[in-house]
Design an enzyme around this catalytic site. Sequence first.
Site, PDB file in Angstrom:
ATOM      1  N   GLU A 156      -3.077  -4.647  -3.054  1.00  0.00           N
ATOM      2  CA  GLU A 156      -3.593  -5.582  -4.059  1.00  0.00           C
ATOM      3  C   GLU A 156      -3.734  -4.915  -5.415  1.00  0.00           C
ATOM      4  O   GLU A 156      -3.379  -5.472  -6.458  1.00  0.00           O
ATOM      5  CB  GLU A 156      -4.968  -6.124  -3.632  1.00  0.00           C
ATOM      6  CG  GLU A 156      -4.988  -6.924  -2.357  1.00  0.00           C
ATOM      7  CD  GLU A 156      -5.203  -6.071  -1.111  1.00  0.00           C
ATOM      8  OE1 GLU A 156      -4.726  -4.914  -1.079  1.00  0.00           O
ATOM      9  OE2 GLU A 156      -5.836  -6.563  -0.173  1.00  0.00           O
ATOM     10  N   ASN A 192       0.831  -1.208   0.000  1.00  0.00           N
ATOM     11  CA  ASN A 192       0.000   0.000   0.000  1.00  0.00           C
ATOM     12  C   ASN A 192       0.863   1.256   0.000  1.00  0.00           C
ATOM     13  O   ASN A 192       1.896   1.331   0.663  1.00  0.00           O
ATOM     14  CB  ASN A 192      -1.006  -0.003   1.163  1.00  0.00           C
ATOM     15  CG  ASN A 192      -0.417  -0.281   2.512  1.00  0.00           C
ATOM     16  OD1 ASN A 192       0.604  -0.961   2.631  1.00  0.00           O
ATOM     17  ND2 ASN A 192      -1.027   0.236   3.552  1.00  0.00           N
ATOM     18  N   GLU A 209       0.362   5.251   0.558  1.00  0.00           N
ATOM     19  CA  GLU A 209      -0.566   6.287   1.019  1.00  0.00           C
ATOM     20  C   GLU A 209      -0.097   7.668   0.564  1.00  0.00           C
ATOM     21  O   GLU A 209       0.992   7.826   0.008  1.00  0.00           O
ATOM     22  CB  GLU A 209      -0.696   6.199   2.546  1.00  0.00           C
ATOM     23  CG  GLU A 209      -1.269   4.850   2.950  1.00  0.00           C
ATOM     24  CD  GLU A 209      -1.502   4.692   4.442  1.00  0.00           C
ATOM     25  OE1 GLU A 209      -1.005   5.522   5.226  1.00  0.00           O
ATOM     26  OE2 GLU A 209      -2.195   3.721   4.800  1.00  0.00           O
ATOM     27  N   CYS A 259     -10.209  -5.189   0.566  1.00  0.00           N
ATOM     28  CA  CYS A 259     -11.356  -4.267   0.538  1.00  0.00           C
ATOM     29  C   CYS A 259     -12.214  -4.535  -0.699  1.00  0.00           C
ATOM     30  O   CYS A 259     -11.804  -5.241  -1.633  1.00  0.00           O
ATOM     31  CB  CYS A 259     -10.881  -2.815   0.582  1.00  0.00           C
ATOM     32  SG  CYS A 259     -10.321  -2.177  -1.011  1.00  0.00           S
ATOM     33  N   CYS A 314      -4.289   0.650  -2.345  1.00  0.00           N
ATOM     34  CA  CYS A 314      -4.061  -0.621  -1.627  1.00  0.00           C
ATOM     35  C   CYS A 314      -2.997  -1.473  -2.321  1.00  0.00           C
ATOM     36  O   CYS A 314      -2.800  -1.389  -3.546  1.00  0.00           O
ATOM     37  CB  CYS A 314      -5.345  -1.439  -1.581  1.00  0.00           C
ATOM     38  SG  CYS A 314      -6.646  -0.773  -0.565  1.00  0.00           S
TER      39      CYS A 314
HETATM   40  N1  THU Z   1      -5.113  -1.720   2.682  1.00  0.00           N
HETATM   41  C1  THU Z   1      -4.540  -2.507   1.740  1.00  0.00           C
HETATM   42  O1  THU Z   1      -3.505  -2.157   1.148  1.00  0.00           O
HETATM   43  N2  THU Z   1      -5.118  -3.689   1.458  1.00  0.00           N
HETATM   44  C2  THU Z   1      -6.149  -4.237   2.152  1.00  0.00           C
HETATM   45  O2  THU Z   1      -6.555  -5.343   1.860  1.00  0.00           O
HETATM   46  C3  THU Z   1      -6.769  -3.464   3.235  1.00  0.00           C
HETATM   47  C4  THU Z   1      -6.351  -2.052   3.357  1.00  0.00           C
HETATM   48  C5  THU Z   1      -4.441  -0.475   3.039  1.00  0.00           C
HETATM   49  C6  THU Z   1      -5.106   0.791   2.614  1.00  0.00           C
HETATM   50  C7  THU Z   1      -4.521   1.781   3.614  1.00  0.00           C
HETATM   51  O3  THU Z   1      -3.232   2.185   3.151  1.00  0.00           O
HETATM   52  C8  THU Z   1      -4.317   0.957   4.865  1.00  0.00           C
HETATM   53  O4  THU Z   1      -4.318  -0.402   4.443  1.00  0.00           O
HETATM   54  C9  THU Z   1      -5.391   1.168   5.924  1.00  0.00           C
HETATM   55  O5  THU Z   1      -6.655   1.010   5.381  1.00  0.00           O
END
Ligand code: THU
Length: 139
Positions: free
Chosen positions: A62, A49, A51, A93, A60
Amino acid sequence: MIRSDLSQEENSLIEHAERARKNSYSPYSQFPVGAALLLDDGSIYTGTNVENASYGASLCAERIAVFKAITDGLRKIRLVAIIADTKDPCSPCGLCRQVINEFSDENTEVILANFSAQIKKYKLTELLPESFGPKDLMG
Ligand code: THU
């Protein structure tokens, strides 16, 4: 960490996800996630991920892995591994399920992992039942 209930291929994919997670850029959530995909040609793509100070611009793990694979010309995902340091194995998600679905078939599987050797394994169709996908636009 080798999980004896999984195949070598599955264990290896989780290790790839774990390595990608180490590069997570998640200063706002402090929630690093790693993902790895096995494609139909045997190649492996990873994502973590990323941000952003403008939170909505974050992406994310994935989806980053999927977009990398698509950019390289791959189109069919066989297996997905996702790992985070959670009590229960980390679940993708809704947006990521939809994006994975675009490049999957009825056999595509998703392994959810954490660092307590806990595993959950699903067919993507279980995680996204009655999905809307390419087939729905083809008449
Ligand atoms: N996140 C992911 O990268 N994958 C997931 O399956 C769940 C959430 C990330 C998004 C954000 O950077 C952090 O986790 C918190 O939501």
